[in-house]
Design a protein around this motif. Structure first.
Motif, PDB file in Angstrom:
ATOM      1  N   LEU A  59       0.828  -1.191   0.000  1.00 28.65           N
ATOM      2  CA  LEU A  59       0.000   0.000   0.000  1.00 28.65           C
ATOM      3  C   LEU A  59       0.871   1.254   0.000  1.00 28.65           C
ATOM      4  CD1 LEU A  59      -2.813  -0.896   2.577  1.00 28.65           C
ATOM      5  CD2 LEU A  59      -2.976  -0.905   0.083  1.00 28.65           C
ATOM      6  N   PRO A  60       0.430   2.314  -0.689  1.00 30.06           N
ATOM      7  CA  PRO A  60       1.180   3.578  -0.690  1.00 30.06           C
ATOM      8  C   PRO A  60       0.855   4.411   0.557  1.00 30.06           C
ATOM      9  CG  PRO A  60      -0.703   3.746  -2.166  1.00 30.06           C
ATOM     10  CD  PRO A  60      -0.706   2.330  -1.636  1.00 30.06           C
ATOM     11  N   TRP A  61       1.897   4.895   1.221  1.00 28.27           N
ATOM     12  CA  TRP A  61       1.754   5.722   2.422  1.00 28.27           C
ATOM     13  C   TRP A  61       2.458   7.057   2.179  1.00 28.27           C
ATOM     14  CZ3 TRP A  61      -0.439   3.460   6.990  1.00 28.27           C
ATOM     15  CH2 TRP A  61      -0.719   2.086   6.880  1.00 28.27           C
ATOM     16  N   ARG A  62       1.944   8.107   2.828  1.00 32.96           N
ATOM     17  CA  ARG A  62       2.572   9.430   2.742  1.00 32.96           C
ATOM     18  C   ARG A  62       2.464  10.133   4.093  1.00 32.96           C
ATOM     19  NH1 ARG A  62      -0.467   9.892  -2.235  1.00 32.96           N
ATOM     20  NH2 ARG A  62       0.882   9.772  -4.074  1.00 32.96           N
ATOM     21  N   ILE A  63       3.364  11.080   4.304  1.00 35.86           N
ATOM     22  CA  ILE A  63       3.274  12.002   5.435  1.00 35.86           C
ATOM     23  C   ILE A  63       2.641  13.286   4.924  1.00 35.86           C
ATOM     24  CG2 ILE A  63       4.541  13.251   7.210  1.00 35.86           C
ATOM     25  CD1 ILE A  63       6.801  11.173   6.851  1.00 35.86           C
ATOM     26  N   GLY A  73      -0.036  20.842  11.799  1.00 40.64           N
ATOM     27  CA  GLY A  73      -0.677  19.534  11.813  1.00 40.64           C
ATOM     28  C   GLY A  73       0.163  18.520  11.040  1.00 40.64           C
ATOM     29  N   VAL A  74       0.312  17.311  11.610  1.00 39.72           N
ATOM     30  CA  VAL A  74       1.084  16.245  10.961  1.00 39.72           C
ATOM     31  C   VAL A  74       0.224  14.983  10.944  1.00 39.72           C
ATOM     32  CG1 VAL A  74       3.185  14.857  10.987  1.00 39.72           C
ATOM     33  CG2 VAL A  74       3.264  17.231  11.760  1.00 39.72           C
ATOM     34  N   PHE A  75       0.108  14.374   9.757  1.00 42.44           N
ATOM     35  CA  PHE A  75      -0.756  13.221   9.577  1.00 42.44           C
ATOM     36  C   PHE A  75      -0.042  12.131   8.778  1.00 42.44           C
ATOM     37  CE2 PHE A  75      -3.332  16.956  10.098  1.00 42.44           C
ATOM     38  CZ  PHE A  75      -4.378  16.551  10.911  1.00 42.44           C
ATOM     39  N   LEU A  76      -0.526  10.904   8.963  1.00 38.54           N
ATOM     40  CA  LEU A  76      -0.080   9.760   8.166  1.00 38.54           C
ATOM     41  C   LEU A  76      -1.224   9.343   7.261  1.00 38.54           C
ATOM     42  CD1 LEU A  76       1.998   7.507   7.531  1.00 38.54           C
ATOM     43  CD2 LEU A  76       0.956   6.180   9.388  1.00 38.54           C
ATOM     44  N   GLN A  77      -0.961   9.257   5.955  1.00 38.41           N
ATOM     45  CA  GLN A  77      -1.976   8.849   4.989  1.00 38.41           C
ATOM     46  C   GLN A  77      -1.688   7.446   4.485  1.00 38.41           C
ATOM     47  OE1 GLN A  77      -2.088  11.740   1.805  1.00 38.41           O
ATOM     48  NE2 GLN A  77      -3.804  12.816   2.757  1.00 38.41           N
ATOM     49  N   CYS A  78      -2.780   6.693   4.262  1.00 35.98           N
ATOM     50  CA  CYS A  78      -2.660   5.336   3.712  1.00 35.98           C
ATOM     51  C   CYS A  78      -3.578   5.203   2.507  1.00 35.98           C
ATOM     52  CB  CYS A  78      -3.027   4.305   4.778  1.00 35.98           C
ATOM     53  SG  CYS A  78      -3.038   2.603   4.165  1.00 35.98           S
ATOM     54  N   ASN A  79      -3.002   4.851   1.366  1.00 34.10           N
ATOM     55  CA  ASN A  79      -3.785   4.529   0.166  1.00 34.10           C
ATOM     56  C   ASN A  79      -4.803   5.615  -0.147  1.00 34.10           C
ATOM     57  OD1 ASN A  79      -4.212   2.720  -1.959  1.00 34.10           O
ATOM     58  ND2 ASN A  79      -5.823   1.601  -0.878  1.00 34.10           N
ATOM     59  N   ALA A  80      -4.401   6.862   0.025  1.00 38.75           N
ATOM     60  CA  ALA A  80      -5.357   7.980  -0.019  1.00 38.75           C
ATOM     61  C   ALA A  80      -5.943   8.221  -1.400  1.00 38.75           C
ATOM     62  CB  ALA A  80      -4.668   9.253   0.480  1.00 38.75           C
ATOM     63  N   ASP A  81      -5.241   7.839  -2.458  1.00 37.32           N
ATOM     64  CA  ASP A  81      -5.727   8.125  -3.814  1.00 37.32           C
ATOM     65  C   ASP A  81      -6.594   7.018  -4.385  1.00 37.32           C
ATOM     66  OD1 ASP A  81      -4.338  10.530  -3.781  1.00 37.32           O
ATOM     67  OD2 ASP A  81      -2.503   9.597  -4.530  1.00 37.32           O
ATOM     68  N   SER A  86     -13.525  -0.830  -0.524  1.00 34.76           N
ATOM     69  CA  SER A  86     -13.611  -2.054   0.282  1.00 34.76           C
ATOM     70  C   SER A  86     -12.363  -2.349   1.109  1.00 34.76           C
ATOM     71  CB  SER A  86     -13.880  -3.255  -0.630  1.00 34.76           C
ATOM     72  OG  SER A  86     -12.810  -3.430  -1.551  1.00 34.76           O
ATOM     73  N   TRP A  87     -11.301  -1.590   0.919  1.00 33.39           N
ATOM     74  CA  TRP A  87     -10.037  -1.940   1.555  1.00 33.39           C
ATOM     75  C   TRP A  87      -9.965  -1.412   2.993  1.00 33.39           C
ATOM     76  CZ3 TRP A  87      -6.578   1.578   3.586  1.00 33.39           C
ATOM     77  CH2 TRP A  87      -6.804   2.918   3.267  1.00 33.39           C
ATOM     78  N   SER A  88      -9.111  -2.037   3.795  1.00 34.75           N
ATOM     79  CA  SER A  88      -8.787  -1.540   5.136  1.00 34.75           C
ATOM     80  C   SER A  88      -7.436  -2.106   5.540  1.00 34.75           C
ATOM     81  CB  SER A  88      -9.854  -1.937   6.164  1.00 34.75           C
ATOM     82  OG  SER A  88      -9.895  -3.342   6.318  1.00 34.75           O
ATOM     83  N   CYS A  89      -6.774  -1.418   6.430  1.00 31.61           N
ATOM     84  CA  CYS A  89      -5.461  -1.882   6.892  1.00 31.61           C
ATOM     85  C   CYS A  89      -5.210  -1.345   8.301  1.00 31.61           C
ATOM     86  CB  CYS A  89      -4.361  -1.403   5.949  1.00 31.61           C
ATOM     87  SG  CYS A  89      -2.698  -1.965   6.412  1.00 31.61           S
ATOM     88  N   HIS A  90      -4.945  -2.248   9.216  1.00 30.70           N
ATOM     89  CA  HIS A  90      -4.612  -1.846  10.578  1.00 30.70           C
ATOM     90  C   HIS A  90      -3.114  -1.589  10.672  1.00 30.70           C
ATOM     91  CE1 HIS A  90      -3.277  -2.735  14.760  1.00 30.70           C
ATOM     92  NE2 HIS A  90      -4.248  -1.879  15.015  1.00 30.70           N
ATOM     93  N   ALA A  91      -2.745  -0.484  11.300  1.00 29.53           N
ATOM     94  CA  ALA A  91      -1.328  -0.122  11.410  1.00 29.53           C
ATOM     95  C   ALA A  91      -1.048   0.565  12.738  1.00 29.53           C
ATOM     96  CB  ALA A  91      -0.909   0.785  10.260  1.00 29.53           C
ATOM     97  N   ASN A 119     -12.902   5.614   4.057  1.00 31.42           N
ATOM     98  CA  ASN A 119     -13.511   6.779   4.697  1.00 31.42           C
ATOM     99  C   ASN A 119     -12.629   7.424   5.759  1.00 31.42           C
ATOM    100  OD1 ASN A 119     -16.009   6.639   3.268  1.00 31.42           O
ATOM    101  ND2 ASN A 119     -16.572   4.874   4.537  1.00 31.42           N
ATOM    102  N   ASP A 120     -11.562   6.763   6.110  1.00 33.12           N
ATOM    103  CA  ASP A 120     -10.684   7.260   7.179  1.00 33.12           C
ATOM    104  C   ASP A 120      -9.247   6.896   6.815  1.00 33.12           C
ATOM    105  OD1 ASP A 120      -9.849   8.346   9.523  1.00 33.12           O
ATOM    106  OD2 ASP A 120     -10.677   6.799  10.831  1.00 33.12           O
ATOM    107  N   ASN A 121      -8.745   7.552   5.756  1.00 29.76           N
ATOM    108  CA  ASN A 121      -7.443   7.148   5.200  1.00 29.76           C
ATOM    109  C   ASN A 121      -6.267   7.972   5.718  1.00 29.76           C
ATOM    110  OD1 ASN A 121      -7.531   9.573   3.729  1.00 29.76           O
ATOM    111  ND2 ASN A 121      -8.436   8.561   1.940  1.00 29.76           N
ATOM    112  N   ASP A 122      -6.505   8.862   6.669  1.00 34.48           N
ATOM    113  CA  ASP A 122      -5.378   9.543   7.296  1.00 34.48           C
ATOM    114  C   ASP A 122      -5.673   9.750   8.777  1.00 34.48           C
ATOM    115  OD1 ASP A 122      -6.734  12.136   7.731  1.00 34.48           O
ATOM    116  OD2 ASP A 122      -6.523  12.420   5.576  1.00 34.48           O
ATOM    117  N   TYR A 123      -4.618   9.833   9.539  1.00 34.06           N
ATOM    118  CA  TYR A 123      -4.777  10.031  10.977  1.00 34.06           C
ATOM    119  C   TYR A 123      -3.514  10.673  11.521  1.00 34.06           C
ATOM    120  CZ  TYR A 123      -6.233   9.255  15.784  1.00 34.06           C
ATOM    121  OH  TYR A 123      -6.621   9.440  17.075  1.00 34.06           O
TER     122      TYR A 123
END
Length: 510
Positions: A59-63, A73-81, A86-91, A119-123
């Motif tokens: 999966l593609p991740w970005r800061i 503000g600083v966030f971690l994004q996962c598969n944002a594009d 249907s996808w999900s990933c616990h990290a 629906n919740d691809n960054d935190y």
């Protein structure tokens, strides 16, 4: 210039390109990564910025940084594009602001533990750090109007995304079925014990001989695990193991192994199973008025270690060999009113050492077994020389090869197994049909148990391989070791009678 490189430039370029592709795939498949990125032109109310992409679990991740009026503000994004919903990933992740002062610790916040999805691809933190704190020259967070954010990400296998275990890891899984319980994990442990796999291929089996049917099904499973390209379907094979070793009974993985070895031993060459798994120990009974009374050596195929109130595996071994007082229900009942003590010592240790950790304790009040969840440490390498009656030809140095983990209660639960197939420190997690690479810490440290640990998993069974036997036990099993007559029988579609397949169907529907 090297002559070979000059002579075969095209071949070398192709080989280097192939190696590069392999490295890229391994890089993208990794279960964790530490990634840093420098953001320039930092200041309040400026445009948000995203780092370059890095990959974990394919999966593609970005800061992402968002400069607000009063804070950054600083966030971690996962598969944002991705537009896939249907996808999900616990990290689990840690965001750090690097300090440019030599040997200074970074500025950080609480660890992120999150399920990322469409629906919740960054935190992260909308107010990760205030501008006053960030711009303070004494803190040394800003250098030439730039900051560096570092993130450490550890991710589970993503869900809702196709995961090809064989392509992505080189290893096959076993499909989950009802009533498999520990079976898939134990079969994977045996499969990767390559000397045992080779011996299974060499067994004389017959699909028409019921006494040899267990061996044949094991041959089929091992062959499909080795040469197949998809998770192995155990559905038409389960009934054979059920009937042969009473798999429906509430026995544990250690009981199953003992029964399976007993079933297979008669069809293998005489020393195959003992030569891999058998050890010996001797007992000494001492009367207070007499010398030690030696007892005959006893053989074992696994060691059962108490974990209750024990800190680590060495404490458990000390407890195992410790001299203990015998009461009247034990040996020497004919000698009345005499103090009797008993101790044990190993006279030989096997190439492959199966250790069953006695995590379950019987509670007479509840009339049931409960799981002890105290922290219990085991190690990647151990030495057992001190527990031998006398030294053997080679040191009893062992390296950890497999960790079977159980979650649930005594009568049911989930099993996964972590395996270090080549004993080289590269670990893989086998969770039925899903196989993934993992960190050594995930296989070992995170299965110590203990209520204070974030990862509250308990190892249930450990497999160690003697270092002097590594080449023999883990040597490659080439395809030519599978005889042509076995291949012919494996290719027969009617290898399981229709009635047995119906039997499994009926068990799974109940």
């Amino acid at each position: 210039m090297d002559y070979e490189l000059e002579k075969y430039p095209i071949e070398d370029e192709v080989e280097e390109e192939f190696k590069m592709v392999e490295k890229i795939e391994e890089y993208q498949l990794r279960s964790e990564a530490i990634f840093s990125y420098t953001f320039e032109n930092i200041g309040p109310n400026k445009e948000e910025q995203r780092s370059e992409t890095f990959y974990v679990r394919m999966l593609p991740w970005r800061i992402l940084i968002i400069p607000h009026n009063r804070a950054l503000g600083v966030f971690l994004q996962c598969n944002a594009d991705s537009r896939d919903t249907s996808w999900s990933c616990h990290a689990i992740a840690k965001l750090n602001l690097v300090c440019y002062k030599p040997n200074a610790k970074p500025y950080t916040r609480t660890e992120i533990d999150r399920l990322f999805n469409f629906n919740d691809n960054d935190y992260g933190y909308g107010s990760f750090i205030t501008w006053v704190n960030l711009m303070d020259p004494d803190n040394c967070y800003v250098h030439n109007d730039s900051i560096t954010i570092e993130v450490h990400v550890t991710a589970d296998i993503p869900l809702g995304i196709q995961w090809d275990s064989k392509k992505d890891t080189g290893y096959n899984g076993l499909k989950k079925r009802e009533c498999t319980r520990y079976l898939n994990s134990v079969l994977q442990m045996l499969y990767f014990t390559n000397a045992f796999r080779s011996a299974v291929y060499h067994m004389q089996t017959d699909i028409d001989d019921e006494s040899k049917l267990v061996g044949f099904q094991l041959q089929r499973i091992f062959h499909e695990l080795q040469f197949g390209d998809r998770p192995v379907n155990t559905k038409p094979k389960l009934s054979i193991f059920h009937e042969a070793v009473d798999l429906f009974m509430p026995c544990n993985a250690q009981d199953f192994l003992c029964k399976l070895f007993h079933k297979l031993e008669k069809h293998m060459t005489e020393d195959t199973i003992p030569g891999l798994f058998k050890g010996n120990l001797s007992s000494n009974v001492k009367l207070e008025t007499a010398n030690h009374i030696p007892t005959p050596c006893e053989s074992f195929y696994d060691i059962k270690l108490n974990t209750k109130d024990k800190k680590n595996i060495y404490d458990s071994f000390e407890d195992l060999i410790a001299i203990k007082k015998l009461d009247g229900t034990n040996n020497c009942d004919e000698i009345d009113n005499v103090q009797r003590n008993k101790g044990v010592k190993f006279t030989s240790l096997p190439p492959v050492l199966h250790i069953h950790l006695k995590c379950f304790q019987y509670d007479p009040i509840k009339n049931s077994f409960t799981m002890e969840n105290n922290r219990f440490e085991f190690y990647e390498e151990i030495n057992l020389d001190q527990y031998l009656a006398k030294s053997e030809n080679t040191p009893s140095d062992y390296i950890l090869y497999s960790v079977l983990v159980h979650s649930g209660n005594y009568y049911g639960g989930q099993y996964v197994v972590f395996i270090n197939p080549k004993a080289d420190g590269r670990w893989f997690k086998f969770d039925d049909d899903v196989v993934s690479s993992c960190r050594k810490e995930e296989a070992i440290d995170q299965n110590y148990g203990g209520t204070n640990d974030k990862h509250n998993s308990n190892a249930y069974m450990l497999v160690y391989i003697r270092q002097s036997e590594l080449n023999r036990v883990l040597g490659d099993v080439p395809e030519n070791e599978v005889f042509s007559d076995l291949i012919e029988r494996l290719d027969r579609r009617e290898y399981v009678p229709f009635m047995l397949e119906n039997y499994v169907e009926s068990q799974e529907s109940n």
